[in-house]
Design an enzyme around this catalytic site. Sequence first.
Site, PDB file in Angstrom:
ATOM      1  N   GLU A  41       0.840  -1.198   0.000  1.00 24.01           N
ATOM      2  CA  GLU A  41       0.000   0.000   0.000  1.00 24.01           C
ATOM      3  C   GLU A  41       0.877   1.251   0.000  1.00 24.01           C
ATOM      4  OE1 GLU A  41      -2.182   2.406   3.610  1.00 24.01           O
ATOM      5  OE2 GLU A  41      -2.337   0.222   3.605  1.00 24.01           O
ATOM      6  N   LYS A 130     -10.106  -2.845   8.338  1.00 27.40           N
ATOM      7  CA  LYS A 130      -8.851  -2.360   8.914  1.00 27.40           C
ATOM      8  C   LYS A 130      -9.161  -1.787  10.297  1.00 27.40           C
ATOM      9  CE  LYS A 130      -5.724   1.588   8.297  1.00 27.40           C
ATOM     10  NZ  LYS A 130      -5.276   2.628   7.345  1.00 27.40           N
TER      11      LYS A 130
END
Length: 210
Positions: A41, A130
């Site tokens: 990411e 998340k």
Amino acid sequence: MKNNNIFESRRPLIAILRGITPLEAESISDVLIEAGISIIEVPLNSPQPFETIERMVKFHGESGIFGAGTVLREYDVYRVQEVGGKIIVSPNLNTLVIKKTKALNMYSIPGVFSATECFDALDSGADALKFFPASLLKEENFQALNAVLPENTISIAVGGISENSFLSWFKVNVTGFGLGSNLYKPGMLVEEVKLKAQNIVKFYDKCVQG
């Protein structure tokens, strides 16, 4: 993209490369993938993040899964897709971002902290949750949340995570981890990132194997 697909054959470890520059794209991602961390990411508050993602995608092809973090707007989801990114990670819950991500057949990982946010995210199509910041939520509170979530929910602990905390989180049945400054900080040498990645993977594998 099928739900949970990116974790079917890869460790549920996400490298969060906040502050990485395009010039580091190939070298840093290469040592991460070689070590066994192949989900990467690039936060959008990094320098030229879309160029960095595009360079990683072109260099590695299907050997890695790349995308953006700190995605706050629907427009940025389009931009990530245009450069070949496949995952959209946010620090917050924005149902419009989730729905746009899924409409573009990408993988959605929004940030959540409460039961309400968890269910709103899942109802909007999120592929994984998340839990952020994990250091503030703590394992026992995650365990209480996880008890009411659907059985197949993918949970990623992010924020203050290091390999030393893997075991305590595994004990409360978290799925995986997002690794930020413990793995990469701007200015780190490639060899240093390589050693950190190898150590993290070693700890992860040891925890999984029991």
